[in-house]
Write a protein that holds these residues in place. Structure first.
Motif, short mmCIF file in Angstrom:
data_model
loop_
_atom_site.label_atom_id
_atom_site.label_comp_id
_atom_site.label_asym_id
_atom_site.label_seq_id
_atom_site.Cartn_x
_atom_site.Cartn_y
_atom_site.Cartn_z
N VAL A 37 0.69 -1.21 -0.01
CA VAL A 37 -0.06 0.01 -0.11
C VAL A 37 0.81 1.19 0.04
N ALA A 38 0.88 2.18 -1.02
CA ALA A 38 1.50 3.44 -1.18
C ALA A 38 0.78 4.41 -0.49
N THR A 39 1.19 4.67 0.81
CA THR A 39 0.33 5.84 1.52
C THR A 39 0.84 7.23 1.16
N ASP A 40 0.33 8.19 1.84
CA ASP A 40 0.53 9.71 1.43
C ASP A 40 1.48 9.99 2.21
N ARG A 41 2.27 9.29 3.12
CA ARG A 41 3.45 9.73 3.92
C ARG A 41 4.50 10.27 2.91
N ILE A 42 5.41 11.30 3.55
CA ILE A 42 6.69 11.78 2.75
C ILE A 42 7.68 11.59 3.54
#
Length: 316
Positions: A37-42
């Motif tokens: 799962v590619a989250t929107d964390r950076i």
């Protein structure tokens, strides 16, 4: 403002475990399939920033999906399907303990090392008299160790082989795949008016077969310059116009943060967050040539859970 996915806590059918990375959450299903799962964390300077970037996960996942499909003739990859805009499902592989970094230009970390007087990176000698963002005669491979925590460290091919991280024959295959993937990525970028400056690839094994794993040619793993104006900017010693995460690092540096002890992460305003989101979408459209279709983020976590569960049930 669109919602950002910053945390997941799923319980998929036959799930064995979950690994929460800096950006991706990876679910082990039956020791056979991985749900990434590619989250929107950076993250920057190996620190996850306190706020997410809307649509960043979708951008990363869909760029990686496109390039995995476009390079499958070079090396097999782990991808099986993408049941949701933020998700890739693929074969579980045993990752190598090194990341294959390849650089076509002297920039970023390599430039900072060069500027500080180093004339060798990862055992690769560098000529005198180079300037920032100058193209190498040939791309150079500068591997790093793959740290579970903290910073990855530069390492030479000789050290990798001597330490038994990868045996010689397999390492030479990884280098060959790395050069061919970079060549393909460079060609595809050039067709869109971009320069693929540097990138990293990760590989793993499944049933004694080498697979390309994780992401590929995304703005989190790669740096892109605009080809138009590159030569002029280089000649004037001006910064290159680029599409990568480097602009986030530069913003942090300008605001007194480089991930060092005691430093405070600057406030991420809505204006800044939206500008980063726009940059990610711009890269998606520039590098793929497709219009970015924003997914419905109103119930993003539930959307992903339904899509993945339905996919996994269909695999039984």
């Amino acid at each position: 403002m669109s919602k950002a996915l910053t945390k997941t806590d799923y319980h998929f059918p036959h799930q064995k475990s979950v690994y929460h990375g800096k950006v991706r959450d990876v679910y082990n299903v039956d020791d056979d399939i991985l749900v990434m799962v590619a989250t929107d964390r950076i993250s920057a300077f190996d620190v996850v920033l306190p706020k997410g970037i809307p649509f960043k996960g979708q951008v990363l996942n869909q760029i990686a999906e496109k390039f995995l499909d476009a390079t499958a003739d070079i090396v097999p990859n782990w991808k099986i399907d993408s049941p949701d805009p933020n998700v890739t499902v693929g074969h579980m592989c045993q990752p190598y303990k090194v990341e294959m970094v390849i650089r076509g230009y002297l920039t970023g970390h390599a430039w900072r090392e060069y500027r500080d007087g180093k004339r060798s990176i990862c055992g690769v000698p560098l000529p005198e008299g180079m300037v920032e963002n100058q193209k190498f005669d040939q791309p150079i491979i500068t591997p790093t160790t793959k740290a579970d925590e903290g910073h990855d460290e530069d390492i030479s091919r000789e050290e990798i082989i001597a330490q038994g991280l990868v045996d010689k024959a397999e390492y030479e295959m990884l280098e060959d795949y790395t050069r061919k993937l970079f060549e393909r990525g460079t060609k595809m970028a050039a067709e869109k008016g971009l320069i693929l400056v540097d990138t990293k690839y990760e590989f793993g094994k499944n049933d004694d077969k080498i697979y390309l794993i994780d992401e590929i040619h995304t703005p989190d793993s790669s740096r892109y310059f605009y080809a138009d104006g590159y030569v002029e900017r280089l000649g004037k010693g001006e910064p290159q116009k680029q599409l990568s995460k480097e602009f986030v690092r530069q913003w942090l540096i300008e605001n007194g943060f480089q991930g060092k002890e005691g430093q405070q992460i600057p406030e991420m305003t809505d204006e800044f967050i939206n500008s980063v989101s726009d940059r990610y979408i711009e890269l998606y459209e520039k590098i793929t040539g497709d219009n970015f279709m924003k997914s419905d983020t109103s119930k993003i976590s539930k959307r992903i859970e339904i899509a993945v569960t339905e996919f996994l049930m269909g695999q039984v």
